[in-house]
Design a protein around this motif. Structure first.
Motif, PDB file in Angstrom:
ATOM      1  N   SER A  80      29.275  52.361 -21.345  1.00 55.21           N
ATOM      2  CA  SER A  80      29.655  53.169 -22.497  1.00 55.21           C
ATOM      3  C   SER A  80      29.626  54.675 -22.180  1.00 55.21           C
ATOM      4  CB  SER A  80      28.714  52.876 -23.666  1.00 55.21           C
ATOM      5  OG  SER A  80      27.383  53.228 -23.301  1.00 55.21           O
ATOM      6  N   ALA A  81      29.251  55.050 -20.971  1.00 57.30           N
ATOM      7  CA  ALA A  81      29.218  56.465 -20.620  1.00 57.30           C
ATOM      8  C   ALA A  81      30.644  57.008 -20.536  1.00 57.30           C
ATOM      9  CB  ALA A  81      28.509  56.649 -19.290  1.00 57.30           C
TER      10      ALA A  81
ATOM     11  N   ILE B 217      17.535  54.954  -9.858  1.00 61.55           N
ATOM     12  CA  ILE B 217      18.485  55.176 -10.942  1.00 61.55           C
ATOM     13  C   ILE B 217      19.712  54.342 -10.622  1.00 61.55           C
ATOM     14  CG2 ILE B 217      20.039  56.830 -12.030  1.00 61.55           C
ATOM     15  CD1 ILE B 217      17.926  58.885 -11.838  1.00 61.55           C
ATOM     16  N   GLY B 218      20.060  53.481 -11.536  1.00 61.28           N
ATOM     17  CA  GLY B 218      21.211  52.606 -11.349  1.00 61.28           C
ATOM     18  C   GLY B 218      22.499  53.286 -11.733  1.00 61.28           C
ATOM     19  N   PRO B 219      23.594  52.536 -11.717  1.00 57.43           N
ATOM     20  CA  PRO B 219      24.876  53.117 -12.124  1.00 57.43           C
ATOM     21  C   PRO B 219      24.874  53.451 -13.608  1.00 57.43           C
ATOM     22  CG  PRO B 219      25.077  50.756 -11.797  1.00 57.43           C
ATOM     23  CD  PRO B 219      23.707  51.130 -11.347  1.00 57.43           C
TER      24      PRO B 219
END
Length: 61
Positions: free
Chosen positions: A57-58, A51-53
């Motif tokens: 837009s989060a 799982i990446g960063p």
């Protein structure tokens, strides 16, 4: 004459609800619930792999 198989749980329930035994049954159930909740609380969740960063837009708090 043989006892019916369903008579055993009913007999245990009748035995367990009499006052001296009911206190012991209550304490045993209390310790079981406390022990199980402690055990479940010590379990570590599996980490997700690859799982990446988060995306740009989060939302940030």
């Amino acid at each position: 004459m043989e006892k019916e198989p369903a008579a055993a749980p009913k007999g245990f329930v009748q035995w367990a609800i009499t006052p001296p035994q009911s206190y012991a049954v209550y304490l045993v159930c209390l310790f079981l619930v406390a022990g199980l909740s402690f055990y479940v609380g010590t379990l570590k969740p599996k980490k997700a792999i690859n799982i990446g960063p988060p995306p740009m837009s989060a939302p940030r708090n």
